[in-house]
Structure formats: C-alpha cells, structure tokens
Write an enzyme that holds these catalytic residues in place. Structure first.
Site, PDB file in Angstrom:
ATOM      1  N   ARG A 126       0.888  -1.179   0.000  1.00  0.00           N
ATOM      2  CA  ARG A 126       0.000   0.000   0.000  1.00  0.00           C
ATOM      3  C   ARG A 126       0.916   1.217   0.000  1.00  0.00           C
ATOM      4  NH1 ARG A 126      -5.323   1.326   3.503  1.00  0.00           N
ATOM      5  NH2 ARG A 126      -6.085  -0.034   1.861  1.00  0.00           N
TER       6      ARG A 126
ATOM      7  N   HIS B 280      -7.307   0.758  -6.480  1.00  0.00           N
ATOM      8  CA  HIS B 280      -7.531  -0.106  -5.318  1.00  0.00           C
ATOM      9  C   HIS B 280      -8.188  -1.412  -5.822  1.00  0.00           C
ATOM     10  CE1 HIS B 280      -7.813  -1.346  -1.293  1.00  0.00           C
ATOM     11  NE2 HIS B 280      -8.698  -0.505  -0.798  1.00  0.00           N
TER      12      HIS B 280
ATOM     13  N   GLN C 128     -10.061  -4.041  -3.523  1.00  0.00           N
ATOM     14  CA  GLN C 128     -11.370  -3.615  -3.027  1.00  0.00           C
ATOM     15  C   GLN C 128     -12.455  -3.887  -4.064  1.00  0.00           C
ATOM     16  OE1 GLN C 128     -12.077  -2.060   0.154  1.00  0.00           O
ATOM     17  NE2 GLN C 128     -14.104  -2.731  -0.519  1.00  0.00           N
TER      18      GLN C 128
ATOM     19  N   ASP D 190     -17.162   7.199  -1.699  1.00  0.00           N
ATOM     20  CA  ASP D 190     -15.930   7.047  -0.917  1.00  0.00           C
ATOM     21  C   ASP D 190     -15.670   8.376  -0.213  1.00  0.00           C
ATOM     22  OD1 ASP D 190     -13.496   6.095   0.048  1.00  0.00           O
ATOM     23  OD2 ASP D 190     -12.468   6.148  -1.892  1.00  0.00           O
TER      24      ASP D 190
ATOM     25  N   CYS E  82     -16.242   1.475   0.428  1.00  0.00           N
ATOM     26  CA  CYS E  82     -15.075   0.634   0.763  1.00  0.00           C
ATOM     27  C   CYS E  82     -14.695   0.748   2.240  1.00  0.00           C
ATOM     28  CB  CYS E  82     -13.901   0.985  -0.131  1.00  0.00           C
ATOM     29  SG  CYS E  82     -13.283   2.666   0.082  1.00  0.00           S
TER      30      CYS E  82
ATOM     31  N   ARG F 257     -13.337  -8.927   1.532  1.00  0.00           N
ATOM     32  CA  ARG F 257     -11.912  -8.674   1.250  1.00  0.00           C
ATOM     33  C   ARG F 257     -11.120  -9.930   1.589  1.00  0.00           C
ATOM     34  NH1 ARG F 257      -9.903  -3.456   1.392  1.00  0.00           N
ATOM     35  NH2 ARG F 257      -7.987  -4.479   0.755  1.00  0.00           N
TER      36      ARG F 257
HETATM   37  N1  NVA Z   1      -9.943   6.475  -1.451  1.00  0.00           N
HETATM   38  C1  NVA Z   1      -9.568   6.113  -0.116  1.00  0.00           C
HETATM   39  C2  NVA Z   1      -9.811   4.648   0.116  1.00  0.00           C
HETATM   40  C3  NVA Z   1      -9.473   4.147   1.490  1.00  0.00           C
HETATM   41  C4  NVA Z   1      -9.621   2.658   1.614  1.00  0.00           C
HETATM   42  C5  NVA Z   1      -8.110   6.463   0.129  1.00  0.00           C
HETATM   43  O1  NVA Z   1      -7.304   6.275  -0.797  1.00  0.00           O
HETATM   44  O2  NVA Z   1      -7.778   6.939   1.205  1.00  0.00           O
HETATM   45  N1   CP Z   2     -11.184  -0.307   2.361  1.00  0.00           N
HETATM   46  C1   CP Z   2      -9.932  -0.373   2.807  1.00  0.00           C
HETATM   47  O1   CP Z   2      -8.985  -0.619   2.059  1.00  0.00           O
HETATM   48  O2   CP Z   2      -9.806  -0.192   4.158  1.00  0.00           O
HETATM   49  P1   CP Z   2      -8.463   0.027   4.984  1.00  0.00           P
HETATM   50  O3   CP Z   2      -7.915   1.374   4.597  1.00  0.00           O
HETATM   51  O4   CP Z   2      -8.898  -0.036   6.408  1.00  0.00           O
HETATM   52  O5   CP Z   2      -7.488  -1.053   4.627  1.00  0.00           O
END
Ligand code: NVA
Ligand code: CP
Length: 305
Positions: free
Chosen positions: A102, A129, A132, A218, A258, A286
């Site tokens: 990540r 992502h 997800q 989101d 998500c 997930r």
């Molecule tokens: N769009 C959000 C998703 C978090 C799971 C982010 O990138 O922070």
């Molecule tokens: N939806 C998602 O990826 O959640 P986290 O940021 O908690 O991993």
C-alpha cells in the site's frame, strides 16, 4: 509470474474463476474447514499508509491458507530512510513468496514489481484499489448475480476507487455513471481505459443515481491528500449519498462503500446503516476474495474450482 497492480492485470475469465474460488473458500471458512493451500509460504505486507481492513484481511487470510506474514511500514523499515524501492524489492522478494504493498504513486509499486522475483499485489495506491473492487464485485454477485449489463453510480471523488470501478466496467461489461464535483473528475488516461464507452459523466449526482443497480461512494479526502481537506469539504457538499439518491436508483439497488466512512459527509447514516447497504459484507469479502487471489498468483487454477 503474474502481478496484480491494477484491475486490468487479470482478464474476465480469470475473474470468473476467482469469484467461484472465493465462494468456495468462504464456504469452507464458515464451516471451520482447513484450507492450507499456501502452507509454508510467506507474504510480506508493506504499508506506507494507514489500514484496518487491508491489513487484517491479508494477514488473517495468509494464516488461514497455512502461510505466514511479515508486516513492514515506512516508519519501521529502511523504506522510511530512503533505501531505493528497487533495492528493497530485490531484497524482500528473495525471502518471501508474495508481496502486498500500500503506497502513494502507482509508479512506485510498478518499480517494485519490476525488480521483484515474486508476485506483487496492489493494496491501494493513489491511482487504484483493485483488491477492493475484486471484493465489491464478488459481493454484488453474492447478492444480485452477474454484474454484466448493470449500472453502477459513482458519487464523489474521481479517485483510486473510481478509477478501478472504471477499469472493471470495461473488462466485465457493465456501465459506470460518474458524478464528481468540478475539479475532481475522473481522468480516462489515469484510469488506463481503452475507450470511454463503459462510463458516462453526470454533473448532478441525482442523475448519476437514476436507475442504478448499485450506488457507491468514498471519502471526500483520500489518504495523502489531507492538505486539501478544507477545499474538498466545500466542493463536495452536494455529493453526499442520501435517501433521495437511493430512491432515484432501482428499488433493489445496493449501496457500497469501501470504508472507512464519514457519516454526514459522503453518505448519510440512514443510507450506510440502512437496508440497501452491504458494506459489512463488502469488508468481510476482502478476506475471501484476497485468499482466492493470493492462491491464484502462487498456484494458478486449482481443481476443483
Ligand atoms: N480512497 C480512499 C480509500 C481508502 C480505503 C483512500 O485512498 O484513502
Ligand atoms: N477499504 C480499505 O482498504 O480499508 P483500509 O484502509 O482499512 O485497509
């Protein structure tokens, strides 16, 4: 060797296999049946951003497959002290069987993958992502059957989730109706689409939701964009999924997010906590979907499906 850096890294046939396999893995998990197809394999998880679901699902998922995990963050590894990503990839991938990352820019995970001896999975970047959306479509199928020919309404930021929904629509044959505030539009080239045929842009989020089979949104501010928080708060004020938007959608429409969610910002509490919401299934899935994915990247198709 296959990496999973964006949704388009797999084709429709591979997704059909993964959804079936995830259903079997889920069934066995619910029945407390052992499923140790990745015994003695190790997954390295590298987090340069915060996480709850991604961490818990990958970590427990790998243990449930009989393997083990190593958890690294920028703060507690040499990644935070500017060791080149290429060198980190060469070293880490000599010691583990699979890597989940990540991070921020997609180019960073691509550079890692280029120098990795083992498959690399995108656990979220600024642009995508895919894990997800893998879980989200699995969830849709569980509740409503095939997503082919259906309409997904995207309300909110043209972010990593929006880009991944767009890639998925092109690959799996559904439509996305996108409504974002001005200045936060989706960018077809960033999303890496072959054409613009699978999505349509609407200025008014109500119009995007009209007749939709699934409404999804989101956070207004994704991780890494916190400096824009105040400007976004103003710009996104009308992009809050509420009861009126859900009523514009089909009566059997689902709501997805998500997570983590901010009730009263991108979604009203009565929607996310209401009867059309499947957000807890999405989160749980997930686990099952990523177990199928990890297995597939290391073993290929396993019989029986
Ligand atoms: N769009 C959000 C998703 C978090 C799971 C982010 O990138 O922070
Ligand atoms: N939806 C998602 O990826 O959640 P986290 O940021 O908690 O991993």
């Amino acid at each position: 060797m296959k990496h999973y850096l964006q949704f388009s890294d797999l084709d429709a046939g591979e997704y059909a296999y993964l959804f079936e396999r995830a259903a079997l893995i889920k069934k066995k998990f619910k029945a407390y049946e052992k499923h140790h197809t990745l015994a003695d394999r190790t997954l390295a998880m590298i987090f340069e951003k915060a996480s709850t679901r991604t961490r818990v699902s990958f970590e427990t998922g790998m243990y449930q497959l009989g393997g083990s995990v190593v958890h690294l963050t920028t703060a507690d590894s040499q990644l935070g002290r500017a060791e080149p990503i290429e060198d980190s990839a060469r070293v880490i991938s000599r010691m583990v069987d699979l890597v989940m990352i990540r991070t921020f820019e997609q180019t960073k995970i691509e550079r890692f993958a280029e120098h990795s001896r083992v498959p690399v999975i995108n656990g979220l970047t600024n642009e995508f992502h895919p894990c997800q959306i893998l879980a989200d479509i699995f969830t849709y199928i569980e509740h409503r059957g095939s997503i082919k020919g259906k309409t997904v309404a995207w309300v909110g930021d043209g972010n990593n989730m929006a880009n991944t929904w767009l890639q998925a629509s092109e690959l799996l044959g559904f439509k996305v109706h996108v409504s974002t505030p001005g200045g936060y539009e989706v960018d077809q080239s960033v999303a890496g689409l072959r054409s613009g045929d699978s999505y349509k842009v609407f200025r008014d989020p109500m119009d995007a939701c009209a007749g939709a089979d699934l409404v999804t949104t989101d956070v207004w501010t994704s991780m890494g964009f916190e400096a824009e928080n105040e400007a976004r708060r103003l710009a996104f004020n009308d992009w809050c999924v509420d009861g009126e938007m859900m009523r514009a959608a089909r009566p059997d429409a689902l709501f997805m997010h998500c997570l983590p969610a901010h009730r009263g910002e991108e979604v009203e509490a009565d929607v996310i906590d209401g009867p059309q919401s499947v957000v807890w299934d999405e989160a749980e899935n997930r686990l099952h979907a990523q177990k199928a994915l990890m297995e597939y990247l290391l073993l290929g198709r396993v019989n029986p499906v």
